[in-house]
Design an enzyme around this catalytic site. Structure first.
Site, short mmCIF file in Angstrom:
data_model
loop_
_atom_site.label_atom_id
_atom_site.label_comp_id
_atom_site.label_asym_id
_atom_site.label_seq_id
_atom_site.Cartn_x
_atom_site.Cartn_y
_atom_site.Cartn_z
CG HIS A 1 -9.14 3.98 -4.42
ND1 HIS A 1 -9.28 3.53 -5.56
CD2 HIS A 1 -8.90 5.31 -4.38
CE1 HIS A 1 -9.12 4.65 -6.50
NE2 HIS A 1 -8.61 5.43 -5.75
CD GLU B 1 -8.60 0.08 -6.09
OE1 GLU B 1 -9.61 0.82 -6.14
OE2 GLU B 1 -7.58 0.67 -6.16
NE ARG C 1 -8.19 5.52 -11.18
CZ ARG C 1 -8.82 6.49 -10.26
NH1 ARG C 1 -7.82 6.92 -9.20
NH2 ARG C 1 -9.78 7.20 -10.49
#
EC number: 1.1.1.79
Length: 324
Positions: A285, A266, A237
């Site tokens: 991601h 993000e 993360r």
């Protein structure tokens, strides 16, 4: 009468039909306040919630007094207020097993692409810089037989260790909350404290969830302990890393390079200094983002919600203690 649920993620037709066999399904595009207000009656009567990436907090839960279970199409659940769910005895289901191998592939791809500068040199070829035999300024570094340090020896860490050990003859160091006998027996992995790992590893791979304890676990002090030749990988993360400290370490040469699939914000802002650094491989991601795995994750989330609303919480439940 079938229980009612809110679906806030598009699903393949076969999985949607499976949900509709068990539930009355209301599909919404997101969980924003205006959407909840527009579908107030459906939210008020819903016993289940299924989707991904949206924030589920107390404000939303107040609009869903009958909610009994939420199912996320992900392994991570830091976008859920788990304490608020627990207070309301709402089960939270996730998909921890179906994405392990795919995410480990992504982490290994980051290791290889950063070490061998795959993205950087491919772009140089595309813009016409390959005009003669390449010299040392195009060279990368070896991966085989280099020491891999894994921070977080869970399912993904174990799968990464397997690839590194058998595929690349890499010695494995790891740091985790507890010893992992399987990793030690199968891959000759060696448990060590974090400082020892940082000082010895050629690749430091961070595979940790975001919690209060792990927030900004990696900062300036940690990067200062790494080799100047070390490559840092984050596939857990983003907020586990102090991004400002990481940028400084990369710009100063304190560490050699970074491969990143997750970020503090993000999508990553287009003006992030990370995007201007040639020694950074930045991915959007995509850890589990293959057609096969994303389908399997969605199917798992559907099955999880069906199980949860039938009182079956033997697997994939974050908070089984709230089950009645």
């Amino acid at each position: 009468m079938k229980p009612s649920i809110i679906l806030y993620k598009a699903l393949p037709d076969d999985l949607l039909h499976r949900l509709e066999e068990h539930f009355t399904v209301t599909q919404v595009p997101n969980l924003r306040p205006e959407t909840v207000e527009q579908h107030a009656q459906a939210f008020a009567s819903a016993e289940g919630l299924l989707g991904s990436s949206e924030t589920v907090n107390s404000a939303l839960l107040e609009k869903m007094p009958k909610l009994r279970a939420a199912s996320t199409v992900s392994v991570g659940y830091d976008n859920f207020d788990v304490a608020a769910l627990n207070a309301r005895s709402v089960l939270l289901m996730h998909t921890p097993t179906v994405l392990t191998e795919t995410v480990a592939d992504t982490v290994m791809a980051l290791v290889l692409s950063t070490a061998r500068r795959v993205v950087e040199v491919a772009e140089r070829v595309k813009v016409g810089e390959w005009t003669k035999s390449i010299g040392p300024d195009w060279f990368g570094t070896d991966v085989h037989h280099k020491t891999l340090g894994i921070v977080g020896m869970g399912r993904i860490g174990l799968a990464l260790a397997q690839r590194a050990h058998f595929g690349f003859n890499m010695p494995i160091l790891y740091n985790a909350r507890r010893h992992h006998p399987e990793a030690e027996e199968r891959f000759n992995a060696r448990y060590c404290d974090l400082d020892t790992l940082l000082q010895a590893a050629d690749f430091v791979c961070l595979i940790l969830p975001l919690t209060e304890e792990t927030h900004h676990l990696f900062g300036a002090a940690q990067f200062a302990k790494m080799k100047s030749s070390a490559i840092f990988i984050n596939a857990g993360r983003g907020p586990v890393v102090d991004e400002t400290a990481l940028i400084a370490a990369l710009q100063s040469g304190e560490i050699h390079a970074a491969g990143l699939d997750v970020f503090e914000q993000e999508p990553l802002p287009v003006d992030s200094p990370l995007l201007s650094l040639p020694n950074v491989v930045a991915l959007p991601h995509i850890g589990s983002a293959t057609h096969e795995t994303r389908y399997n994750m969605a199917a798992c989330a559907v099955d999880n919600l069906i199980d949860a609303l039938q009182g079956k919480v033997e697997k994939n439940c974050v908070n089984p203690q709230v089950a009645g």
